[in-house]
Structures are given as structure tokens and as C-alpha cells.
Write a protein that holds these residues in place. Structure first.
Motif, PDB file in Angstrom:
ATOM      1  N   TRP A 461       0.845  -1.195   0.000  1.00 37.46           N
ATOM      2  CA  TRP A 461       0.000   0.000   0.000  1.00 37.46           C
ATOM      3  C   TRP A 461       0.880   1.244   0.000  1.00 37.46           C
ATOM      4  O   TRP A 461       0.664   2.188  -0.750  1.00 37.46           O
ATOM      5  N   TRP A 462       1.910   1.240   0.814  1.00 44.91           N
ATOM      6  CA  TRP A 462       2.823   2.379   0.947  1.00 44.91           C
ATOM      7  C   TRP A 462       3.545   2.656  -0.374  1.00 44.91           C
ATOM      8  O   TRP A 462       3.630   3.789  -0.837  1.00 44.91           O
ATOM      9  N   THR A 463       4.056   1.578  -0.993  1.00 51.42           N
ATOM     10  CA  THR A 463       4.803   1.733  -2.249  1.00 51.42           C
ATOM     11  C   THR A 463       3.900   2.282  -3.355  1.00 51.42           C
ATOM     12  O   THR A 463       4.290   3.177  -4.105  1.00 51.42           O
ATOM     13  N   GLU A 464       2.689   1.713  -3.428  1.00 57.08           N
ATOM     14  CA  GLU A 464       1.751   2.192  -4.456  1.00 57.08           C
ATOM     15  C   GLU A 464       1.415   3.666  -4.255  1.00 57.08           C
ATOM     16  O   GLU A 464       1.328   4.446  -5.199  1.00 57.08           O
ATOM     17  N   ARG A 465       1.260   4.047  -2.988  1.00 51.77           N
ATOM     18  CA  ARG A 465       0.927   5.437  -2.646  1.00 51.77           C
ATOM     19  C   ARG A 465       2.078   6.373  -3.058  1.00 51.77           C
ATOM     20  O   ARG A 465       1.862   7.420  -3.664  1.00 51.77           O
ATOM     21  N   GLN A 466       3.295   5.917  -2.762  1.00 51.73           N
ATOM     22  CA  GLN A 466       4.474   6.713  -3.105  1.00 51.73           C
ATOM     23  C   GLN A 466       4.595   6.860  -4.622  1.00 51.73           C
ATOM     24  O   GLN A 466       4.889   7.938  -5.135  1.00 51.73           O
ATOM     25  N   MET A 467       4.360   5.744  -5.334  1.00 56.89           N
ATOM     26  CA  MET A 467       4.472   5.765  -6.795  1.00 56.89           C
ATOM     27  C   MET A 467       3.417   6.676  -7.409  1.00 56.89           C
ATOM     28  O   MET A 467       3.691   7.426  -8.344  1.00 56.89           O
ATOM     29  N   ALA A 468       2.205   6.611  -6.828  1.00 59.67           N
ATOM     30  CA  ALA A 468       1.123   7.466  -7.326  1.00 59.67           C
ATOM     31  C   ALA A 468       1.489   8.937  -7.145  1.00 59.67           C
ATOM     32  O   ALA A 468       1.237   9.764  -8.034  1.00 59.67           O
ATOM     33  N   LYS A 469       2.103   9.235  -6.013  1.00 62.10           N
ATOM     34  CA  LYS A 469       2.518  10.613  -5.737  1.00 62.10           C
ATOM     35  C   LYS A 469       3.565  11.074  -6.748  1.00 62.10           C
ATOM     36  O   LYS A 469       3.508  12.179  -7.280  1.00 62.10           O
ATOM     37  N   GLU A 470       4.535  10.170  -7.013  1.00 65.66           N
ATOM     38  CA  GLU A 470       5.606  10.504  -7.961  1.00 65.66           C
ATOM     39  C   GLU A 470       5.050  10.708  -9.364  1.00 65.66           C
ATOM     40  O   GLU A 470       5.463  11.609 -10.095  1.00 65.66           O
ATOM     41  N   MET A 471       4.108   9.837  -9.724  1.00 65.77           N
ATOM     42  CA  MET A 471       3.480   9.958 -11.055  1.00 65.77           C
ATOM     43  C   MET A 471       2.723  11.280 -11.180  1.00 65.77           C
ATOM     44  O   MET A 471       2.791  11.952 -12.201  1.00 65.77           O
ATOM     45  N   ALA A 472       2.031  11.606 -10.084  1.00 65.14           N
ATOM     46  CA  ALA A 472       1.276  12.857 -10.075  1.00 65.14           C
ATOM     47  C   ALA A 472       2.221  14.045 -10.224  1.00 65.14           C
ATOM     48  O   ALA A 472       1.936  15.012 -10.937  1.00 65.14           O
ATOM     49  N   GLY A 473       3.380  13.945  -9.600  1.00 68.06           N
ATOM     50  CA  GLY A 473       4.400  14.994  -9.689  1.00 68.06           C
ATOM     51  C   GLY A 473       4.910  15.157 -11.115  1.00 68.06           C
ATOM     52  O   GLY A 473       5.141  16.264 -11.596  1.00 68.06           O
TER      53      GLY A 473
END
Lengths: 476, 63
Positions: A461-473
């Protein structure tokens, strides 16, 4: 390139030679030191095996739950079975150094906390030690975090006393421990004397109505009922959930039309053999663990002692020995208690009076790490792992990144708490206890597996959340 | 097999072998591998010497 590899091999010989010299010189000075050398050489073997087999409980369950690879879980079970077989022999002779611990629901809760922690940290207690030997800075931080947490947790009272149920407090006081220990003060003291010690110690031999130190008790009760059958059940569960579908797919591809019991038996055996490297390490580990118990008990008879505290007293080092004259001397493989001791010793030198609690002052003591038998084992374990890593050209100093360092500290903290609540780690509370037929080992193990599952799910869950944030960036 | 690994294995085997060998005699002395039911280290005192001390205590009792 070849020059660097040769240099590493020379270093491997230097480390081995260093341990050899310590053994020879200390034995020449006083034969009592042979007791410490026994811990040293078995620790060295454990380190070599752990590094060779990449033997890590955290990796085992992470691989299983995250990517469905059962290789290491199978290896761990094989090691447990072999250790259990050797232990049963030692138990049957009546000279086992193992003592079952009080077990109950607390064992499972402790395992759960430990399991979450080991996944966060990226290594269990033993795994972090061998990875430290490979030059891994994150693993070293994990070891440090486990050690500091345990050492502090063992002595913390004050506001933590308010979290202690009144019944625990009263029961701890009723144990009438020596006044200097002050059992009514400190969370862990009251947990141990007021709660854990009220639980029974149960082995599978005892549950089957057999005497622990008998051939039938050791082999039928502890080995067959306590280890072989549960381990087989666990392996069958692993096969059906994670491996079976791959076997069916592969056999269908190969043109096998009907897949029955015979095919599944082949698939099951294939799963066992797929973990060759881990299984070899497990095989040697299991035999070495049993042999250590045999050797330590033999040395105790030979030297006329029951605990290493007597050796330290005879050698003139009585500082840091518990009020019962004992130090931590399990007689078998253990990891976390000595880690708490070395930090406890440093803190004591810095002025923290941590000898008024049960963990240090009444049971384990805090002897000088240079004379602590279990510390000799852990340091040699790191050395053994370093030797194997150097020989296979896998040794490399790795500095931790900030993110990994934070996870290491959090994971180490949880493992430290879990270890003290469960009276051991993945080795002392699971591996050794299960292999010796202690019911508490499986309870800790069930908790640990559950904790590892929660840890893996949280990490995903944490990794997916981090990746989503990076993608959004990136999109911005 | 790698030569360095072989040397390390030989050294480790030598040391652990010595430890195992060192710890076996106490077990034998304690009767673990024999059929003796009572376990424990036996007295090394010579039988005649043992009798001498027993007689000595008898004479002291008489006095």
C-alpha cells in the motif's frame, strides 16, 4: 577486478585466523575459556550458513506473500526439522540445555509485533546480523535499533507503570523477589513476574502424557507431534496456495492430461528440492544447533558448572553478574538477549542503573561484552557471514539511504518490543522452541507469520501510494 | 570448491571437532552412553584409600 577478489579472500582468512588465535590463546591462558570458544565457533558456523543460504525469515515471508516464492520458507522448515531431530536425540539423553518458556496468547501477540517489524526492517533478527557481516549499513542500523529498544524497554518504569494492570502488579509483588530487583516497578518487570510467569510451560511430549527426557517423549511427542506433522501441514498449505497452480500450468504445457495425486506428489517434491541452497544451509544449521547443545552441556559437566556466571566469577570478572550469580547462557543459538546486553552494559557504564530489573539484574546480567559468551556467538556469527561474503565476492559496504534508515529504525524498534514480549526473536522464540517441542514456539510463529502478512500488505500500500505521488508529480 | 573456502571449512571443522571431542568424555563418565541407570560422575578415590578413611572415622567414634 581479480586482485580485489583475492584481497577479499585474504581478509576471509585473516578473520578466520583471528577467531582461531582468540580460541588458542585464551585456552592456553585458562582452560575455562573453552566454554566461550564453544559459543564462538558455533556462532561462526551459523554466520557462514546464514550467508550461504540467504537465510532470513523476513525475506522468506516477504517472498511468499508478495511474489508467491516459497523457496526460503521451505528451507526454514527443513532446517527446523533437522534441528528438531538432533535436539530430540540430545533431549532423550537427558542433557538438553533447552528449557521451555511460559506460553500463552502473549506469545502470538509478541510474534505479530515482531513479524510486522521484520518486514519493515527488511530483515529478521538473525538475517540482520548476517547482512551486517556482508557490510550492509541498513542491517547494522536494524541491529542497533533492536538492541537499544530492548535495553531501554527492560528498565522503563515511570509513566509506563500506569499501563500495568493492577492484577499484574499484585502478582509480581507476591513473587517476593529480592528487594533490589523491585519487581513492582517497571512495565516489563511486572509483565514478566505478574503475567508471563503465571503461564505454564508446555511441550508436545507433556501434552501427549509423555516424559520430556525419554526416547518416546523426545521423538514421538516433541519431534513427531510437535515438529514433523505441523511442518508437513505448513508445507502442504504452502504447496496448495502458492505452488499447485504453477505445477498444473507447467504440466498442462508439457501435455499431461489428467493431474492427480502422483503429479502433485512430484510437484511437492520439486518444491522441496527447489530450495537447494537454503536447504543445504538449513541442513548444516540444524545439525550445528543440536551439536551446540550437546557440546555446551558436555562442557558444563566437565567444568562442573551450571551457568557461565560461575566461569566469569572463577576468572575474576564478577562485575555485571545477576544477583543469582548468573549471566545469559542459553546453551543454544540465541540472538536478541545478548544484543540488549551489550547496549545495557554501555548504558550502565554511562550511569543508567539498569541492574534493578528482572531482565538484567535477576536473570541475564550485563557482563562485559568481551567476556559475554552469547556476545562471542553473535560477533562470530557476523564474522562467519563476512567470511562467506568475502569468499563469494559479495562483501560490500553499503551506506543506508535516509528512507531505508527510517524503516530500519522503526522495524528494529518493533522487533525489539516483540522480542522482549515473546522472550526471544525468530530464533530464540520460534526456531529453537519449535525444534524442541515447545508449544510457545508455534504460537510465536503463527503471530510472526500474521505480522509478516500485515507488514507486506502495508508495504504494498505504501509503495503504491508513493508511486502514485511521484506519477502525479511528473504529470504536473 | 574454492581453496579459501576449503581452508576455512577445515579450520572450522578442526576447532569444532576439538570441542566435540572435549565434551564427549564427561558424558561417558556420567554414564550417558552406557546402560547404567544412575547418572553422575564417579569417585576417583582408590578403594583401599576409601576403606582407610572409613576405618579412620570408626576409630574416632570409638575414642
Amino acid at each position: 577486478m581479480e586482485n580485489a577478489a583475492n584481497k577479499k579472500k585474504i581478509w576471509a582468512l585473516v578473520i578466520t585466523g583471528f577467531f582461531g588465535m582468540i580460541s588458542i590463546l585464551t585456552f592456553a591462558y585458562n582452560n575455562l575459556y573453552i566454554y566461550l570458544s564453544a559459543y564462538l565457533w558455533f556462532g561462526f558456523i551459523y554466520g557462514m550458513c546464514l550467508q550461504y543460504g540467504r537465510f532470513c525469515f523476513a525475506s522468506a515471508f516477504r517472498d511468499l506473500f508478495a511474489v508467491g516464492v516459497p523457496r526460503m520458507v521451505v528451507g526454514i522448515m527443513i532446517a527446523t526439522l533437522l534441528f528438531a531431530f538432533v535436539s530430540s536425540f540430545v533431549t532423550a539423553t537427558g542433557f538438553s540445555t533447552f528449557h521451555p518458556s511460559p506460553s500463552g496468547i502473549h506469545s502470538a501477540i509478541a510474534g505479530l509485533i515482531f513479524g510486522v517489524g521484520m518486514v519493515f526492517a527488511g530483515g529478521c533478527a538473525s538475517g540482520s546480523l548476517y547482512k551486517t557481516g556482508e557490510g550492509n549499513g541498513v542491517a547494522f542500523l536494524v541491529v542497533l535499533s533492536i538492541s537499544i529498544t530492548q535495553s531501554s524497554f527492560a528498565d522503563i518504569g515511570g509513566w509506563m507503570n500506569k499501563l500495568v494492570p493492577q492484577s499484574w502488579h499484585e502478582s509480581a509483588i507476591a513473587k517476593k523477589l529480592p528487594e533490589v530487583i523491585n519487581a513492582g516497578d517497571g512495565w516489563l518487570d511486572q509483565y514478566l513476574a505478574g503475567y508471563v510467569w503465571n503461564h505454564p510451560t508446555v511441550t508436545f511430549a507433556k501434552m501427549a502424557g509423555l516424559k520430556n527426557e525419554s526416547l518416546s517423549g523426545a521423538f514421538l511427542g516433541n519431534f513427531l507431534l510437535g515438529v514433523l506433522l505441523p511442518a508437513l501441514l505448513l508445507l502442504v498449505v504452502v504447496y496448495f496456495i502458492w505452488v499447485r497452480k504453477n505445477v498444473i500450468r507447467d504440466m498442462s504445457k508439457a501435455g499431461v492430461k489428467s493431474i492427480g495425486l502422483r503429479e502433485h506428489r512430484t510437484g511437492f517434491w520439486g518444491m522441496i528440492l527447489s530450495s537447494k541452497r537454503t536447504a543445504i544451509a538449513g541442513l548444516i544449521l540444524g545439525i550445528a544447533c543440536g551439536l551446540q547443545m550437546f557440546v555446551i552441556e558436555g562442557l558444563r559437566i566437565k567444568l562442573g558448572i551450571r551457568n557461565a556466571g560461575e566461569i566469569l566469577t572463577l576468572l575474576g570478572f564478577d562485575s555485571g553478574i545477576s544477583i543469582r550469580g548468573t549471566v545469559f547462557d542459553p546453551g543454544y543459538w540465541y540472538v536478541t538477549t545478548q544484543e540488549a546486553q551489550w547496549v545495557g552494559w554501555v548504558m550502565h557504564k554511562l550511569g543508567w542503573n539498569n541492574m534493578d530489573n528482572i531482565f538484567f539484574g535477576y536473570i541475564n546480567g550485563i557482563p562485559n561484552p568481551a567476556l559475554n559468551p552469547a556476545d562471542w556467538m553473535s560477533l562470530a556469527l557476523i564474522g562467519g557471514a563476512a567470511v562467506m561474503a568475502l569468499i563469494s565476492n559479495e562483501f560490500k559496504f553499503k551506506k543506508p539511504t535516509m528512507e531505508l534508515a527510517v524503516w530500519a529504525i522503526i522495524g528494529g524498534f518493533l522487533m525489539g518490543i516483540g522480542s522482549r514480549l515473546g522472550l526471544g526473536c525468530n530464533i530464540g522464540a520460534f526456531f529453537v522452541r519449535v525444534a524442541n517441542g515447545d508449544r510457545g514456539g508455534w504460537l510465536f510463529g503463527i503471530g510472526m507469520i500474521g505480522g509478516a502478512y500485515i507488514g507486506v500488505k502495508f508495504f504494498n500500500w505504501w509503495t503504491e501510494r508513493q508511486m502514485a505521488k511521484e506519477m502525479a508529480g511528473l504529470e504536473l | 570448491m574454492d581453496r579459501t573456502l576449503l581452508i576455512v571449512i577445515i579450520l572450522t571443522t578442526l576447532f569444532t571437532g576439538f570441542l566435540i571431542g572435549y565434551s564427549i568424555p564427561p558424558y561417558i563418565q556420567a554414564g550417558v552412553f552406557s546402560e547404567r541407570k544412575e547418572k553422575g560422575v564417579e569417585s576417583q578415590i582408590d578403594k583401599k584409600m576409601e576403606q582407610y578413611y572409613k576405618d579412620l572415622s570408626k576409630s574416632e567414634e570409638k575414642e
